[in-house]
Design a protein around this motif. Structure first.
Motif, short mmCIF file in Angstrom:
data_model
loop_
_atom_site.label_atom_id
_atom_site.label_comp_id
_atom_site.label_asym_id
_atom_site.label_seq_id
_atom_site.Cartn_x
_atom_site.Cartn_y
_atom_site.Cartn_z
N ASP A 248 0.96 -1.12 0.07
CA ASP A 248 0.01 0.11 -0.02
C ASP A 248 0.72 1.15 0.10
O ASP A 248 0.58 2.10 -0.80
CB ASP A 248 -1.02 -0.03 1.02
CG ASP A 248 -0.45 -0.53 2.39
OD1 ASP A 248 0.86 -0.27 2.66
OD2 ASP A 248 -1.03 -1.13 3.30
N GLU A 249 1.85 1.09 0.77
CA GLU A 249 2.69 2.49 0.83
C GLU A 249 4.23 1.90 1.24
O GLU A 249 4.38 1.32 2.34
CB GLU A 249 2.48 3.27 1.96
CG GLU A 249 3.26 4.55 1.94
CD GLU A 249 2.82 5.53 2.89
OE1 GLU A 249 2.09 6.83 2.43
OE2 GLU A 249 2.93 5.50 4.08
N VAL A 250 5.04 1.98 0.35
CA VAL A 250 6.63 1.68 0.47
C VAL A 250 7.33 2.09 1.76
O VAL A 250 7.80 1.30 2.39
CB VAL A 250 7.44 1.95 -0.70
CG1 VAL A 250 8.94 1.65 -0.72
CG2 VAL A 250 6.81 1.60 -2.22
N ILE A 273 10.34 -3.06 -4.16
CA ILE A 273 8.88 -2.90 -3.79
C ILE A 273 7.86 -1.89 -4.64
O ILE A 273 8.37 -0.68 -4.51
CB ILE A 273 8.71 -2.51 -2.29
CG1 ILE A 273 9.61 -3.76 -1.71
CG2 ILE A 273 7.36 -2.81 -1.69
CD1 ILE A 273 9.94 -3.28 0.04
N THR A 274 6.59 -2.18 -5.08
CA THR A 274 6.05 -1.66 -5.95
C THR A 274 4.59 -1.22 -5.32
O THR A 274 3.88 -1.83 -4.73
CB THR A 274 5.52 -2.14 -7.22
OG1 THR A 274 6.95 -2.57 -7.96
CG2 THR A 274 4.84 -1.44 -8.43
N PRO A 275 4.26 0.15 -5.39
CA PRO A 275 2.94 0.45 -4.79
C PRO A 275 1.78 -0.24 -5.70
O PRO A 275 1.80 -0.25 -7.00
CB PRO A 275 2.85 2.01 -4.81
CG PRO A 275 4.31 2.25 -5.47
CD PRO A 275 5.01 1.30 -5.87
N ILE A 276 0.99 -0.96 -5.04
CA ILE A 276 -0.34 -1.56 -5.66
C ILE A 276 -1.07 -0.45 -6.59
O ILE A 276 -1.65 -0.91 -7.58
CB ILE A 276 -1.32 -2.30 -4.68
CG1 ILE A 276 -2.31 -3.05 -5.50
CG2 ILE A 276 -1.92 -1.10 -3.84
CD1 ILE A 276 -1.84 -4.28 -5.91
N PHE A 296 1.70 -9.06 -1.47
CA PHE A 296 1.14 -7.76 -1.17
C PHE A 296 1.63 -7.74 0.32
O PHE A 296 0.68 -8.34 1.20
CB PHE A 296 -0.31 -7.82 -1.49
CG PHE A 296 -1.05 -6.51 -1.00
CD1 PHE A 296 -0.55 -5.07 -1.60
CD2 PHE A 296 -2.00 -6.36 0.03
CE1 PHE A 296 -1.02 -3.95 -1.26
CE2 PHE A 296 -2.44 -4.81 0.43
CZ PHE A 296 -1.96 -4.02 -0.27
N ASP A 297 2.11 -6.39 0.64
CA ASP A 297 2.39 -6.13 2.16
C ASP A 297 1.37 -5.03 2.40
O ASP A 297 1.71 -4.07 2.21
CB ASP A 297 4.11 -5.63 2.23
CG ASP A 297 4.51 -5.34 3.51
OD1 ASP A 297 3.57 -5.61 4.48
OD2 ASP A 297 5.44 -5.07 3.72
N GLY A 298 0.32 -5.51 3.08
CA GLY A 298 -0.66 -4.63 3.62
C GLY A 298 -0.52 -4.06 5.00
O GLY A 298 -0.79 -4.56 5.96
N THR A 299 0.19 -2.86 5.20
CA THR A 299 0.89 -2.47 6.20
C THR A 299 -0.46 -1.47 6.99
O THR A 299 -0.58 -1.36 8.04
CB THR A 299 1.94 -1.45 6.01
OG1 THR A 299 1.50 -0.33 5.29
CG2 THR A 299 3.02 -2.13 5.45
N GLY A 300 -1.38 -1.00 5.99
CA GLY A 300 -2.69 -0.26 6.58
C GLY A 300 -2.23 1.08 6.62
O GLY A 300 -1.51 1.72 7.76
#
Length: 327
Positions: A248-250, A273-276, A296-300
């Motif tokens: 979501d945010e690098v 790492i690419t923003p979705i 997908f690294d969903g950090t919130g």
């Protein structure tokens, strides 16, 4: 939305009534696209241990110029709440008029946090998972897992759910949801989950890897949704290094997200790492082969909360259902 007619108050029950899964997916997808194009940005996160009730408390905020949404989510995590029949995550969203800075709405954040987190992983599945994905793997069976399962099931023609949880007695919750939406359900080991699943969602509060690189088959898409704090971890750093990573945010991915451990070891660099949102906007192809592992690294991010809260406030205002209070 302005505050000329008073402060709009949208409670939890009204949020549940007005904001469904598809509305959350649409809102989150739009704001991810805006973030990637530079039309929306998050402000630095404040997140602190209170030293009381084992609670974490903080603020997430941002501004979406394209959507004209400005605000902050205030809240955190109280691990003892389950014993009080309360949701562990407690939060409220404050929305402000971008033209004046006046407070325009107070929106309950508990349900919206759950539905926007599920929407985030669903967006990643929609854009990155193989079209022929049939088996959905669930790692984690807490409060958020049911939201994740329902949202994910609408993105592909899944036939089966395989699940693992550190506390197996919690798995019947997911089994019930799977049955309700017409999917087979099987409780399995972590290794078996990796062997069967085409898409895997991890949604735990772990501080150690629960899935190892060797257990994941080629072509799998993983949505890692539980790691949002320094030190937390759900998967093997070697798996992160082997995958094509989106987030979501690098800035959050490399510091508090699942990628933090691979970054710290030097196995992955930030520019990998690419923003979705880049995939959503058509600036990145996303998955490029059937055998590629995507993660997908969903950090919130705060903008997710503001996006769904704005939808809730608008719908409540249009329907005349929200309370109003004088400022």
């Amino acid at each position: 939305m302005t505050s000329q007619d008073g402060l709009l108050i949208v409670g939890e029950d009204l949020c549940k009534q007005l904001v469904g899964r598809q509305q959350a997916v649409d809102a989150v997808q739009s704001v991810f696209g805006a973030m990637a194009s530079g039309g929306a940005w998050n402000f630095p996160v404040v997140r602190e241990a209170l030293g009381y009730a084992d609670a974490l408390y903080g603020f997430k905020s941002g501004f979406d110029r394209e959507g004209q949404v400005l605000g902050v989510k205030s809240g955190g995590y109280w691990p003892g709440n389950a014993e009080k029949n309360l949701t562990n995550h407690q939060s409220t969203v404050f929305l402000f008029d971008p033209d004046t800075g006046q407070l325009s709405a107070l929106v309950g954040g508990n349900y919206l946090t759950a539905v926007r987190t599920a929407a985030s992983s669903a967006v990643s599945i929609a854009h990155l998972a193989r079209q022929d994905s049939k088996v959905l793997g669930m790692v984690g069976a807490g409060h958020q897992s049911a939201f994740q399962l329902r949202a994910a099931a609408e993105q592909r023609a899944f036939e089966k759910v395989v699940a693992w949880n550190p506390h197996p007695d919690m798995l019947p919750r997911l089994a019930t949801v799977a049955e309700e939406i017409g999917l087979q359900f099987e409780a399995v080991s972590q290794q078996e989950l990796g062997a069967q699943a085409d898409v895997i969602i991890t949604i735990t509060s772990a501080f150690e890897p629960l899935l190892m690189n060797d257990w994941i088959k080629p072509g799998t898409h993983l949505a890692c949704m539980g790691t949002d704090t320094k030190g937390k971890q759900e998967v093997d750093p070697a798996l992160v290094a082997a995958a094509t990573v989106f987030t979501d945010e690098v800035a959050q991915s490399v510091t508090i997200g699942e990628a933090q451990h691979a970054i710290n070891s030097g196995a992955v660099s930030q520019d990998q790492i690419t923003p979705i949102g880049a995939v959503i906007n058509g600036d990145h192809p996303g998955r490029t082969s059937e055998d590629e592992i995507t993660l997908f690294d969903g950090t919130g991010v705060g903008l997710q909360d503001l996006a769904v809260a704005s939808v809730a406030a608008r719908l409540a205002d249009e329907a005349g259902l929200a309370q109003r209070a004088a400022l």
